[in-house]
Design a protein around this motif. Structure first.
Motif, PDB file in Angstrom:
ATOM      1  N   UNK A 268      47.483  48.387  18.596  1.00 10.06           N
ATOM      2  CA  UNK A 268      47.743  49.054  19.866  1.00 10.06           C
ATOM      3  C   UNK A 268      46.582  49.951  20.274  1.00 10.06           C
ATOM      4  N   UNK A 269      45.976  50.629  19.299  1.00  8.19           N
ATOM      5  CA  UNK A 269      44.838  51.487  19.622  1.00  8.19           C
ATOM      6  C   UNK A 269      43.673  50.646  20.138  1.00  8.19           C
ATOM      7  N   UNK A 270      43.447  49.485  19.532  1.00  9.57           N
ATOM      8  CA  UNK A 270      42.386  48.597  20.009  1.00  9.57           C
ATOM      9  C   UNK A 270      42.688  48.100  21.412  1.00  9.57           C
ATOM     10  N   UNK A 271      43.935  47.686  21.659  1.00  6.08           N
ATOM     11  CA  UNK A 271      44.302  47.173  22.975  1.00  6.08           C
ATOM     12  C   UNK A 271      44.219  48.270  24.030  1.00  6.08           C
ATOM     13  N   UNK A 272      44.666  49.488  23.689  1.00  4.31           N
ATOM     14  CA  UNK A 272      44.601  50.590  24.651  1.00  4.31           C
ATOM     15  C   UNK A 272      43.155  50.918  24.994  1.00  4.31           C
ATOM     16  N   UNK A 273      42.288  50.921  23.991  1.00  2.00           N
ATOM     17  CA  UNK A 273      40.879  51.236  24.223  1.00  2.00           C
ATOM     18  C   UNK A 273      40.249  50.233  25.181  1.00  2.00           C
ATOM     19  N   UNK A 274      40.515  48.948  24.968  1.00  2.00           N
ATOM     20  CA  UNK A 274      39.960  47.946  25.873  1.00  2.00           C
ATOM     21  C   UNK A 274      40.532  48.108  27.282  1.00  2.00           C
ATOM     22  N   UNK A 275      41.829  48.370  27.387  1.00  2.00           N
ATOM     23  CA  UNK A 275      42.434  48.557  28.706  1.00  2.00           C
ATOM     24  C   UNK A 275      41.787  49.732  29.438  1.00  2.00           C
ATOM     25  N   UNK A 276      41.497  50.793  28.708  1.00  2.00           N
ATOM     26  CA  UNK A 276      40.852  51.951  29.331  1.00  2.00           C
ATOM     27  C   UNK A 276      39.485  51.580  29.884  1.00  2.00           C
ATOM     28  N   UNK A 330      47.961  63.377   6.765  1.00  2.00           N
ATOM     29  CA  UNK A 330      47.374  62.575   5.709  1.00  2.00           C
ATOM     30  C   UNK A 330      46.831  61.243   6.183  1.00  2.00           C
ATOM     31  N   UNK A 331      46.591  61.105   7.483  1.00  2.00           N
ATOM     32  CA  UNK A 331      46.022  59.886   8.046  1.00  2.00           C
ATOM     33  C   UNK A 331      44.619  60.159   8.581  1.00  2.00           C
ATOM     34  N   UNK A 332      43.776  59.132   8.588  1.00  2.00           N
ATOM     35  CA  UNK A 332      42.483  59.151   9.262  1.00  2.00           C
ATOM     36  C   UNK A 332      42.431  57.954  10.197  1.00  2.00           C
ATOM     37  N   UNK A 333      41.714  58.097  11.309  1.00  2.00           N
ATOM     38  CA  UNK A 333      41.611  57.011  12.275  1.00  2.00           C
ATOM     39  C   UNK A 333      40.258  57.073  12.958  1.00  2.00           C
ATOM     40  N   UNK A 334      39.730  55.905  13.297  1.00  2.00           N
ATOM     41  CA  UNK A 334      38.469  55.825  14.023  1.00  2.00           C
ATOM     42  C   UNK A 334      38.534  54.630  14.960  1.00  2.00           C
ATOM     43  N   UNK A 335      37.999  54.789  16.175  1.00  2.00           N
ATOM     44  CA  UNK A 335      37.954  53.708  17.149  1.00  2.00           C
ATOM     45  C   UNK A 335      36.613  53.754  17.852  1.00  2.00           C
ATOM     46  N   UNK A 336      36.041  52.573  18.109  1.00  2.00           N
ATOM     47  CA  UNK A 336      34.770  52.487  18.817  1.00  2.00           C
ATOM     48  C   UNK A 336      34.839  51.404  19.870  1.00  2.00           C
ATOM     49  N   UNK A 337      34.112  51.618  20.966  1.00  2.00           N
ATOM     50  CA  UNK A 337      34.015  50.668  22.070  1.00  2.00           C
ATOM     51  C   UNK A 337      32.555  50.307  22.273  1.00  2.00           C
ATOM     52  N   UNK A 338      32.260  49.006  22.222  1.00  2.00           N
ATOM     53  CA  UNK A 338      30.911  48.495  22.447  1.00  2.00           C
ATOM     54  C   UNK A 338      30.915  47.831  23.815  1.00  2.00           C
ATOM     55  N   UNK A 339      30.471  48.525  24.857  1.00  2.00           N
ATOM     56  CA  UNK A 339      30.662  48.010  26.218  1.00  2.00           C
ATOM     57  C   UNK A 339      29.933  46.713  26.495  1.00  2.00           C
TER      58      UNK A 339
END
Length: 566
Positions: A268-276, A330-339
């Motif tokens: 979902x985080x990947x899909x939301x990032x692309x939608x943004x 106790x969670x870590x998260x990272x997201x990146x967008x390569x335009x």
């Protein structure tokens, strides 16, 4: 509290990771709660990731190109007690990535004419007082407003009224727009403004307007309270092995709303990032404004609203990164967008031994170079159990000491005193000895009451433990994503150990009082030698030896010898 250190660590490796997976998969992630553990990556990558999972990585990975998933996989345990595995439908807290959602919501309201980026916070939010009211929306988005200090503890009840009052009391470290200071309070202030100008609650508006994907599906929700994400949740585990906050905190939640409250699956985080970034959630003009470098952070990095932008000079292609972690979940998260390639990578984790950022840092250089992925160093079979014989207390010529305990072939060393902490935890995480000294200076000023936040912190400590007679520094370490300066607080009745992590302007980013001294777990490396139990190699670079009643710590700064005292 949430923190930002992960962004700097994880960004070293994103470009290479994105280039490594094979294309294929579905355009949308599976519905949360319905998927099973899968590994749809190149088999060579999957083999390496499984090795990292055996070494301690636990979490989920989702990589997409042009809206199609190249790699979607889950590893490790969602709950150690029940032996429930992580799946691609497991929900994780995304921590400070929440700020990316808050920033996008602000841009949507600007498109609707409800606010302007140049508007002052005090003109939009009745009841906001103090110097913070002069800070603009744009400055809040870029952390250039100068807000100093915290407005509340993550999982302590904080009402809207109390949050507004606490933020109104914050000092400014510099003239708004003239510097940079990362601020959770600034993004909660944005959430308060969203609520004020939208006519709905912050949470309702966020879920209905910014988490709702094209087609109507809602991508995630709030870790604590409602609306909550559907699907099973990963239990997070802290450094001491205890389970983190499970999401049942009743609130009110204004300590985290706007800055760190959201939760999603990796998909979902990947899909939301692309939608943004493809203009499905905000206009193309807003996407351009969100993507455009704002405040220059140096080394090819710039703050943008909710993200950090990296130019092509550093890694060969520009990309944007957001990261979260370091809190009580106790969670870590990272997201990146390569335009340039419409690629998204997300990694989320729920165990501290190999976090999402640790994994990226370790495998990224090999991926960039097109080489086989490194795998963890296999443990040394020490045969007999020498660790038990090493257990005990070892003292330094100074007042410092080491306490050694054993469990199987592993040993854990606790460091008490500045000399012991410095030996066991030399500067790491990209920080230098000078950075540590500067941090200690800020902690000393805070606890001396040289700022309003410092005076309030000192008063809080005295309410809890009695009048402070002495504050002594106990060494600085990089651990758990924080630069932490340990202190010993002496009252009439007892001495209390704690640590503080402060930002560049002396505001509290995270703290824990009381707590135990810093500790490091090590594993046998042969011939009486022990190395940190740190498969990703992101921790301190030290070697420990036990011989003839002595404990010897060797590291970049030299050798420290302690004598056994029991």
């Amino acid at each position: 509290m949430t923190n930002k250190y992960l962004a700097a660590v994880a960004a070293l490796t994103v470009a290479g990771v994105l280039a490594a997976c094979t294309q294929g998969g579905d355009a949308a992630p599976p519905a949360a709660g319905t998927s099973r553990a899968v590994a749809k990556c190149d088999p060579r990558l999957d083999t390496a990731f499984k090795a990292w999972a055996r070494a301690g990585f636990s979490g989920s990975i989702a990589i997409s190109t042009g809206g199609k998933f190249d790699c979607r996989a889950a590893y490790g345990s969602a709950n150690d007690d029940s032996k429930t595995p992580n799946t691609t439908g497991t929900v994780f807290s995304i921590g400070s990535i929440t700020k990316a959602v808050t920033a996008a919501t602000v841009f949507g309201l600007a498109e609707d004419g409800k606010l302007g980026l140049g508007d002052r916070a005090g003109d939009l939010l009745p009841g906001l007082t103090g110097p913070v009211r002069k800070v603009t929306i744009r400055q809040l988005l870029l952390h250039t407003g100068g807000l100093k200090g915290s407005h509340g503890e993550d999982h302590q009840p904080l009402s809207r009224k109390a949050a507004l009052k606490a933020i109104s009391r914050l000092e400014l470290a510099f003239r708004p727009g003239s510097g940079y200071a990362y601020s959770n309070a600034g993004y909660t202030l944005l959430a308060l403004i969203i609520e004020q100008v939208s006519g709905a609650t912050y949470r309702q508006y966020t879920a209905s307007e910014m988490l709702r994907m094209p087609g109507g599906r809602v991508a995630g929700g709030f870790w604590d309270g409602r609306p909550a994400p559907s699907g099973p949740r990963a239990t997070g585990y802290l450094e001491d092995g205890q389970a983190g906050e499970s999401g049942d905190f009743a609130g009110p939640h204004w300590a985290l709303d706007g800055n760190g409250a959201l939760a999603m699956t990796a998909g979902d985080l990947a899909a939301w990032t692309r939608a943004l970034f493809t203009g499905r959630l905000v206009s193309a003009e807003s996407v351009e404004a969100i993507s455009k470098p704002g405040h220059d952070l140096g080394d090819g990095q710039s703050e943008t609203p909710g993200w950090v932008a990296f130019d092509a000079s550093r890694y060969g292609k520009p990309f944007l990164m957001s990261a979260g972690g370091g809190g009580q979940v106790g969670h870590d998260a990272v997201v990146a967008w390569i335009p340039g390639e419409q690629r998204v990578i997300t990694i989320v984790s729920n165990e501290p031994k190999v976090s999402a950022a640790d994994l990226l840092k370790k495998v990224g250089p090999a991926l960039i170079a097109g080489k086989p992925l490194p795998t963890p160093r296999p443990p040394v079979d020490a045969g007999s159990d020498p660790a038990a014989a090493a257990a005990g207390k070892y003292v330094l010529p100074s007042d410092g000491s080491f306490d050694v305990t054993s469990a199987g072939q592993r040993i854990t060393i606790s460091a008490t005193g500045t000399d012991a902490a410095t030996a066991l935890f030399p500067p790491s995480g990209g920080f230098t000895a000078a950075d540590f000294r500067a941090h200690e200076k800020r902690v000393r000023a805070l606890l001396a009451g040289e700022s309003r936040e410092g005076r309030e912190e000192r008063a809080s400590l005295e309410d809890a433990f009695g009048p402070l007679r002495r504050v002594a520094l106990g060494g600085t370490v990089f651990q758990g994503g924080d630069v932490r300066t340990y202190v010993t607080l002496t009252t009439r009745a007892k001495a209390v150990t704690g640590w503080y992590s402060l930002n560049e302007v002396g505001g509290i980013s995270a703290a824990e009082v009381p707590t135990k001294p810093p500790a490091l777990t090590l594993v046998p490396a042969g011939r009486d030698r022990y190395l940190p139990d740190d498969p990703a190699g992101t921790g301190p670079d030290v070697t420990v030896k036990f011989r003839d009643g002595r404990l010897t710590v060797s590291g970049p700064g030299g050798t420290t010898v302690a004598e056994r005292s029991d």
